[in-house]
Design an enzyme around this catalytic site. Structure first.
Site, PDB file in Angstrom:
ATOM      1  N   ARG A 103     -21.911  19.146  40.879  1.00 37.24           N
ATOM      2  CA  ARG A 103     -23.052  19.990  41.246  1.00 37.24           C
ATOM      3  C   ARG A 103     -22.978  20.466  42.693  1.00 37.24           C
ATOM      4  O   ARG A 103     -23.365  21.583  43.020  1.00 37.24           O
ATOM      5  CB  ARG A 103     -24.364  19.224  41.038  1.00 37.24           C
ATOM      6  N   LEU A 145     -30.788  21.383  41.884  1.00 36.75           N
ATOM      7  CA  LEU A 145     -30.066  21.552  43.147  1.00 36.75           C
ATOM      8  C   LEU A 145     -29.869  20.191  43.818  1.00 36.75           C
ATOM      9  O   LEU A 145     -30.737  19.317  43.742  1.00 36.75           O
ATOM     10  CB  LEU A 145     -30.846  22.498  44.060  1.00 36.75           C
ATOM     11  N   HIS A 171     -43.571  27.343  39.498  1.00 35.21           N
ATOM     12  CA  HIS A 171     -43.553  26.462  38.329  1.00 35.21           C
ATOM     13  C   HIS A 171     -44.785  26.744  37.469  1.00 35.21           C
ATOM     14  O   HIS A 171     -45.901  26.851  37.995  1.00 35.21           O
ATOM     15  CB  HIS A 171     -43.550  24.993  38.780  1.00 35.21           C
TER      16      HIS A 171
HETATM   17  C1  GRF Z   1     -41.436  31.223  34.826  1.00 35.57           C
HETATM   18  O1  GRF Z   1     -42.403  30.746  33.946  1.00 35.57           O
HETATM   19  C2  GRF Z   1     -41.322  30.334  36.035  1.00 35.57           C
HETATM   20  O2  GRF Z   1     -42.537  29.794  36.411  1.00 35.57           O
HETATM   21  C3  GRF Z   1     -40.393  29.264  35.548  1.00 35.57           C
HETATM   22  O3  GRF Z   1     -39.462  29.919  34.742  1.00 35.57           O
HETATM   23  C4  GRF Z   1     -40.037  31.115  34.221  1.00 35.57           C
HETATM   24  C5  GRF Z   1     -39.151  32.242  34.652  1.00 35.57           C
HETATM   25  O4  GRF Z   1     -39.579  33.460  34.121  1.00 35.57           O
HETATM   26  N1  GRF Z   1     -39.828  28.548  36.661  1.00 35.57           N
HETATM   27  P1  GRF Z   1     -39.017  34.824  34.705  1.00 35.57           P
HETATM   28  O5  GRF Z   1     -37.495  34.746  34.580  1.00 35.57           O
HETATM   29  O6  GRF Z   1     -39.457  34.930  36.125  1.00 35.57           O
HETATM   30  O7  GRF Z   1     -39.590  35.880  33.832  1.00 35.57           O
END
Ligand code: GRF
Length: 192
Positions: A68, A96, A112
């Site tokens: 990684r 990461l 998130h």
């Molecule tokens: C979103 O729901 C974000 O919160 C999560 O992954 C998804 C990504 O969606 N981390 P996008 O690729 O931005 O449409």
């Protein structure tokens, strides 16, 4: 005011990336999106970034196998070559390493789809429904070595409605994501 140079890291469709790109079209916005980087060569968001005149890069994780940190170092090389000042994770589906995170302390943020610290990890909408929670939402936070942890910058909630499906709930949360991510980046990029 010099605008902060931002890279967005994606693995998929990039709708949050698109929201950040849109916000940064305003000359008064304190950040410019100079790079979109993906670990997936055919991530949908890459085409959208290119259509908007933004440079893209692909660093595939597969050739690095289980190493990684070697993958992270390859990503870091690209970020440094573009003189990146702030990193935005937007649906970037790679864990990461502490080494990489330490390079970007206080300068890397993530979105998130839950009201952190509740529902860290994947499949948040399904889990919210399974637990019968009545509120859900989205959070922008600084990235620390722990997954979906780190100081919260912005958070906004939505109701969970009777009859909600994961898709319906995800769509409601996504609208919030697209609003709070550009606002959170504005705040971070505005601080010297
Ligand atoms: C979103 O729901 C974000 O919160 C999560 O992954 C998804 C990504 O969606 N981390 P996008 O690729 O931005 O449409």
């Amino acid at each position: 005011m010099s605008r902060k140079r931002v890279a967005i890291l994606i693995s998929g469709r990039g709708s949050n990336m698109a929201a950040l790109i849109e916000a940064a079209k305003d000359p008064g916005y304190p950040a410019e999106i100079v790079l979109v980087l993906s670990n997936i060569a055919d991530a949908g968001g890459l085409a959208h970034a290119q259509e908007n005149g933004i440079e893209t890069a692909v660093v595939a994780h597969k050739p690095f196998g289980k190493d990684r940190e070697a993958f992270d170092r390859a990503v870091q090389d690209v970020l440094l070559a573009h003189k990146i000042q702030i990193v935005c994770l937007a649906g970037f589906m790679r864990l990461l390493t502490p080494w990489f995170v330490s390079q970007w302390g206080g300068r890397m943020i993530n979105i998130h789809p839950s009201l952190l610290p509740a529902f860290k990890g994947l499949h948040t909408h399904e889990r919210v429904l399974a637990e019968g929670a009545t509120r859900h939402g989205a959070t922008v936070h600084f990235v620390t070595p722990e997954l979906d942890d780190g100081p919260i910058i912005m958070q906004e909630s939505v109701p969970v409605l009777p009859g909600d499906t994961p898709d319906a709930l995800a769509a409601r949360v996504l609208k919030v994501e697209h609003r709070i991510y550009p606002e959170a980046l504005r705040r971070i990029a505005s601080t010297p």
